[in-house]
Design a protein around this motif. Structure first.
Motif, PDB file in Angstrom:
ATOM      1  N   HIS A 232       0.805  -1.115   0.336  1.00 33.89           N
ATOM      2  CA  HIS A 232       0.096  -0.058   0.216  1.00 33.89           C
ATOM      3  C   HIS A 232       0.924   1.340  -0.020  1.00 33.89           C
ATOM      4  N   MET A 233       0.052   2.041  -0.433  1.00 36.47           N
ATOM      5  CA  MET A 233       0.940   3.723  -0.591  1.00 36.47           C
ATOM      6  C   MET A 233       0.131   5.147  -0.346  1.00 36.47           C
ATOM      7  N   ARG A 234       0.747   5.517   0.933  1.00 33.63           N
ATOM      8  CA  ARG A 234       0.119   6.588   1.144  1.00 33.63           C
ATOM      9  C   ARG A 234       1.212   7.668   2.030  1.00 33.63           C
ATOM     10  N   ARG A 248       0.624  -4.248   4.424  1.00 38.54           N
ATOM     11  CA  ARG A 248      -1.091  -4.634   5.433  1.00 38.54           C
ATOM     12  C   ARG A 248      -1.536  -5.373   4.462  1.00 38.54           C
ATOM     13  N   PRO A 249      -2.878  -5.779   4.953  1.00 38.61           N
ATOM     14  CA  PRO A 249      -3.646  -6.849   4.413  1.00 38.61           C
ATOM     15  C   PRO A 249      -4.381  -6.053   3.226  1.00 38.61           C
ATOM     16  N   PRO A 250      -4.803  -6.671   2.023  1.00 39.05           N
ATOM     17  CA  PRO A 250      -5.106  -5.909   1.187  1.00 39.05           C
ATOM     18  C   PRO A 250      -6.785  -5.581   1.473  1.00 39.05           C
ATOM     19  N   VAL A 258      -6.665   1.706  -3.719  1.00 37.40           N
ATOM     20  CA  VAL A 258      -6.461   3.330  -4.587  1.00 37.40           C
ATOM     21  C   VAL A 258      -7.098   3.882  -2.871  1.00 37.40           C
ATOM     22  N   ASP A 259      -8.195   3.297  -2.276  1.00 33.01           N
ATOM     23  CA  ASP A 259      -8.585   3.511  -1.182  1.00 33.01           C
ATOM     24  C   ASP A 259      -7.271   3.834   0.415  1.00 33.01           C
ATOM     25  N   VAL A 260      -6.955   2.949   0.129  1.00 29.86           N
ATOM     26  CA  VAL A 260      -5.196   3.735   1.381  1.00 29.86           C
ATOM     27  C   VAL A 260      -4.900   4.817   0.711  1.00 29.86           C
ATOM     28  N   GLY A 280     -12.170   0.839 -14.296  1.00 27.05           N
ATOM     29  CA  GLY A 280     -12.047   0.334 -13.169  1.00 27.05           C
ATOM     30  C   GLY A 280     -13.181  -1.291 -12.983  1.00 27.05           C
ATOM     31  N   MET A 281     -12.475  -2.231 -12.892  1.00 30.04           N
ATOM     32  CA  MET A 281     -14.139  -3.566 -11.955  1.00 30.04           C
ATOM     33  C   MET A 281     -13.897  -3.224 -10.559  1.00 30.04           C
ATOM     34  N   GLY A 282     -14.986  -3.431  -9.458  1.00 30.28           N
ATOM     35  CA  GLY A 282     -14.868  -3.242  -8.348  1.00 30.28           C
ATOM     36  C   GLY A 282     -15.258  -2.012  -7.653  1.00 30.28           C
ATOM     37  N   ARG A 283     -15.149  -1.396  -6.676  1.00 30.00           N
ATOM     38  CA  ARG A 283     -14.914  -0.330  -6.249  1.00 30.00           C
ATOM     39  C   ARG A 283     -13.858   0.577  -5.231  1.00 30.00           C
ATOM     40  N   ASP A 284     -12.962  -0.212  -5.365  1.00 32.82           N
ATOM     41  CA  ASP A 284     -11.674   0.318  -4.687  1.00 32.82           C
ATOM     42  C   ASP A 284     -11.457   1.886  -5.321  1.00 32.82           C
ATOM     43  N   GLY A 285     -11.103   2.438  -4.562  1.00 32.29           N
ATOM     44  CA  GLY A 285     -10.962   3.743  -4.749  1.00 32.29           C
ATOM     45  C   GLY A 285     -12.713   4.685  -4.269  1.00 32.29           C
TER      46      GLY A 285
END
Length: 348
Positions: A232-234, A248-250, A258-260, A280-285
Motif C-alpha cells: 500500500h502507498m500513502r 498490510r492486508p489487502p 486506491v482507498d488507502v 476499473g472493476m469493483g469499488r476500490d477508491g
C-alpha cells in the motif's frame, strides 16, 4: 469511398474480421474529418496497403493469422513509424497486451465490444484516432511549458486510481501534464511483472519524471509516483512530503489499494487534494474519493462512455463523491486547473 476534405485523417483498418472492420468503419465515417482509405485482413496485406495508401494512422488487431499484431507493430515502428491505435479482443491477457502495445509504440489500446450489440463502444474510436495523430508516431515528450509552475499552488497534490483499462487512460491523462506538474501519486491495479514496463513506458511519453515509489521517496513537483505491487502507498502523517509503503492486508481485495492512498490524502492534505478515479472493476477508491471530497478537495471520476469498465467510477458517483462523471479527454485539464490557483487566492 465518398469524397472528403483533403485535410481529413486517412485511416487504414487492420483486422481479420470483416464484421469488426465494418463496425469500426461505420464509427469512423460518422466523423467528417476522418476518411477510411482501406482495409487489411492480416499483417502482410497491411504492409502492402500502407505502401500503397500512405495512411495517417492505422487501427491494429492483435490476434491475426500468419503474423500477430504485436510482432507487426514492432516491425512497423522500426521500419516505418505511424500512429497506431490497437483495437483488440478483451482476454485474460488484456493487461499484458495493453502494456506491450504501448511499450512498442501504440498511441492507444481499445478493446472490442462483444458482437454488433456492443458497437456503440466504438464511439470512442474517432477521438482516439485524432489523439494518435496529434501525438505522432512515438515522438519523445516535448518539454511542455514549465512556466505554469509559477502559477501552481505548491500545496496542491494530485492523486489517481485506476484498474481495468487504466493503462491507456493514465497515458491519455499524463501526456498532458507539464514537466513541473504538481506532485502526483498513482495506484493502478496491475500484475507485478508489468509495473516496471508501465513506469518505463510513461517515462518515454510524459514530460514529468515517472517512477515506482519506494518507502521514503520524496513527493515533489515534476515527479509522478506509481505504487509498487504488493504494498500500500500513502502519505506520511509526520511529513506530507514523504511517501510511505506498507505491507498490510489487502483492502477491497487489492494491495496496493486506491482507498488507502485516497484516505491518506484526505487525512494529510485535505482541501489541497485533487483526485480522480478512472476506469476499473469493483469499488476500490470510491470511499476514499468521498473522503477527499468531504475534506474539501477536488474530486473527479471518468464517465461510463469512455471507461473500459465503469465500476469504480460508478460507485464513486453513486456515493456522491463527484457531481458528475467526466469523459477521459477532460480529466487532465480538470486535474490541473484547480492546481493553477494563484497562491494569494489560496494561501491558507
Amino acid at each position: 469511398m465518398s469524397s472528403v476534405k483533403k485535410s481529413a485523417i486517412r485511416v487504414l483498418i487492420i483486422d481479420d474480421s470483416a464484421t469488426m472492420r465494418g463496425l469500426m468503419a461505420h464509427a469512423l465515417q460518422k466523423d467528417p474529418g476522418i476518411e477510411v482509405v482501406g482495409y487489411a485482413g492480416d499483417a502482410y496485406g497491411a504492409r502492402e496497403a500502407i505502401k500503397t495508401l500512405n495512411p495517417d494512422v492505422v487501427t491494429l488487431d492483435i490476434e491475426m493469422p500468419r503474423m500477430d499484431g504485436l510482432t507487426f507493430l514492432e516491425k512497423l515502428m522500426r521500419l516505418r513509424p505511424l500512429p497506431v491505435v490497437v483495437v483488440t479482443s478483451k482476454t485474460e491477457s488484456a493487461e499484458e497486451i495493453e502494456v506491450s502495445a504501448l511499450k512498442l509504440g501504440a498511441a492507444h489500446c481499445l478493446f472490442k465490444p462483444a458482437g454488433a450489440a456492443g458497437a456503440s463502444l466504438f464511439d470512442a474510436l474517432p477521438g482516439k484516432i485524432r489523439e494518435a495523430v496529434q501525438q505522432g508516431a512515438e515522438e519523445a515528450p516535448s518539454d511542455r511549458d514549465s512556466s505554469v509552475g509559477s502559477e501552481i499552488n505548491p500545496k496542491k497534490r494530485i492523486f489517481l486510481g485506476a484498474s481495468t483499462g487504466g493503462v491507456d487512460a493514465l497515458v491519455s491523462v499524463l501526456r498532458s501534464f507539464p514537466r513541473n506538474c504538481p506532485p502526483t501519486m498513482i495506484v493502478q491495479h496491475m500484475p507485478k511483472k508489468f509495473i516496471p514496463l508501465f513506469a518505463q513506458r510513461l517515462n518515454t511519453l510524459c514530460a514529468p519524471t515517472v517512477q515506482i515509489a519506494r518507502g521514503g521517496t520524496k513527493i515533489e513537483p515534476g515527479r509522478i509516483l506509481i505504487a509498487p505491487a504488493g504494498e500500500h502507498m500513502r502519505l506520511s502523517r509526520r511529513d506530507p512530503d514523504i511517501c510511505i509503503l506498507e505491507d498490510r492486508p489487502p483492502v477491497n481485495g487489492f494491495r496496493p489499494s486506491v482507498d488507502v492512498l485516497f484516505k491518506s490524502a484526505a487525512e494529510v492534505v485535505g482541501k489541497h487534494c485533487v483526485a480522480a478515479l478512472l476506469t476499473g472493476m469493483g469499488r476500490d477508491g470510491a470511499d476514499g474519493l468521498l473522503s477527499i471530497r468531504m475534506a474539501g478537495g477536488v474530486t473527479l471520476a471518468q464517465d461510463e462512455e469512455t471507461s473500459v469498465v465503469w465500476g469504480m467510477p460508478r460507485v464513486a458517483y453513486e456515493l456522491g463523491a463527484v457531481d458528475r462523471p467526466l469523459p477521459l479527454r477532460k480529466i487532465a485539464a480538470s486535474l490541473l486547473d484547480p492546481c493553477r490557483t494563484p497562491a494569494l487566492r489560496d494561501a491558507s
